[in-house]
Design a protein around this motif. Structure first.
Motif, short mmCIF file in Angstrom:
data_model
loop_
_atom_site.label_atom_id
_atom_site.label_comp_id
_atom_site.label_asym_id
_atom_site.label_seq_id
_atom_site.Cartn_x
_atom_site.Cartn_y
_atom_site.Cartn_z
N GLN A 50 0.84 -1.68 -0.09
CA GLN A 50 -0.23 -0.18 -0.17
C GLN A 50 0.73 1.15 0.05
N ASN A 52 3.45 3.94 0.23
CA ASN A 52 4.59 3.69 0.78
C ASN A 52 5.29 2.96 1.47
N SER A 53 4.01 2.17 2.31
CA SER A 53 4.19 1.77 3.64
C SER A 53 4.97 0.51 3.89
N ASP A 56 2.94 -5.74 3.92
CA ASP A 56 1.97 -6.70 5.29
C ASP A 56 2.32 -8.49 4.61
N ASN B 100 -6.08 -5.79 5.97
CA ASN B 100 -5.28 -5.39 4.42
C ASN B 100 -5.81 -6.09 3.20
#
Lengths: 115, 114
Positions: A50, A52-53, A56, B100
């Motif tokens: 997501q 520049n994060s 995961d 997410n």
């Protein structure tokens, strides 16, 4: 407009070799996902980017799997020292913005066969 | 933990008859729910989603789904099946707490018999 594209569409490799799978998301989509679809099973989440994060990576099955997303656009999924159980269809999806209710748009997938 | 169950691996229905593909879910809190369809050798295509509001959601190709909170279900329906509806259908859920990814069911193969 153009949808999510993936390349190659098919990849046959020998056990122990490394492979790279590419995903081009829809332009402007900030979220990008990789899934694995094995025969007779549902979709298994692998990794999520997501913006520049930090990604995961909670779904990656082993340290042989890694992924990068350069410039917030194209992503590459790398599988090192492939095993026969890695054979599957690898699907990429992108999503507009970070809103969780937006649907994901999927690419056609890369069918990986490890001999 | 989030999960989705599609209890039927295979659903057969005659052309012109109504069809139902079942889905139940488990999330902590209120869900976002999705249905996707996968045609042979193709990626998944979005059909419809439930976010909030009216429990009956209408989507592409004449499909609809009903959100039932008490039964934690989101069954996919169509009043009159077409042979071209034959495909693999996936239900998916995401909770609203910022998770997410989507959690997918294992899929239901729908075959519409001419």
């Amino acid at each position: 407009g153009a949808g999510v594209s993936q390349s190659p569409s098919n990849k046959v490799t020998e056990k122990g070799k490394d492979v790279e799978l590419r995903c081009d998301p829809i332009s402007g989509h900030t979220a990008l996902y990789w899934y694995r679809q094995s025969l007779g099973q549902g979709l298994e989440f692998l990794i999520y980017f997501q913006g520049n994060s930090a990604p995961d990576k909670s779904g990656l099955p082993s340290d042989r799997f890694s992924a990068e997303r350069t410039g917030g656009s194209v992503s590459t999924l790398t599988i090192q020292r492939t095993q026969q159980e890695d054979s599957a269809v690898y699907l990429c999806a992108s999503r507009r913005q970070a809103d969780n209710y937006n649907e994901q748009f999927f690419g056609p997938g890369t069918r990986l066969t490890v001999l | 933990a989030q999960s989705v169950a599609q209890p039927e691996d295979q659903v057969n229905v005659a052309e012109g008859n109504p069809l139902t593909v079942k889905c139940t879910y488990s999330v902590s809190g209120n869900p976002y729910l999705f249905w996707y369809v996968q045609y042979p050798n193709r990626g998944l295509q979005f059909l419809l989603k439930y976010i909030t509001g009216d429990n009956l959601v209408k989507g592409s190709y004449g499909f609809e789904a009903e959100f039932n909170k008490s039964q934690t279900s989101f069954h996919l329906k169509k009043p009159s099946a077409l042979v071209s509806d034959s495909a693999l259908y996936f239900c998916a859920v995401r909770d609203r707490t910022g998770a997410n990814n989507l959690f997918f069911g294992t899929g239901t193969r729908l075959t519409v018999i001419p």
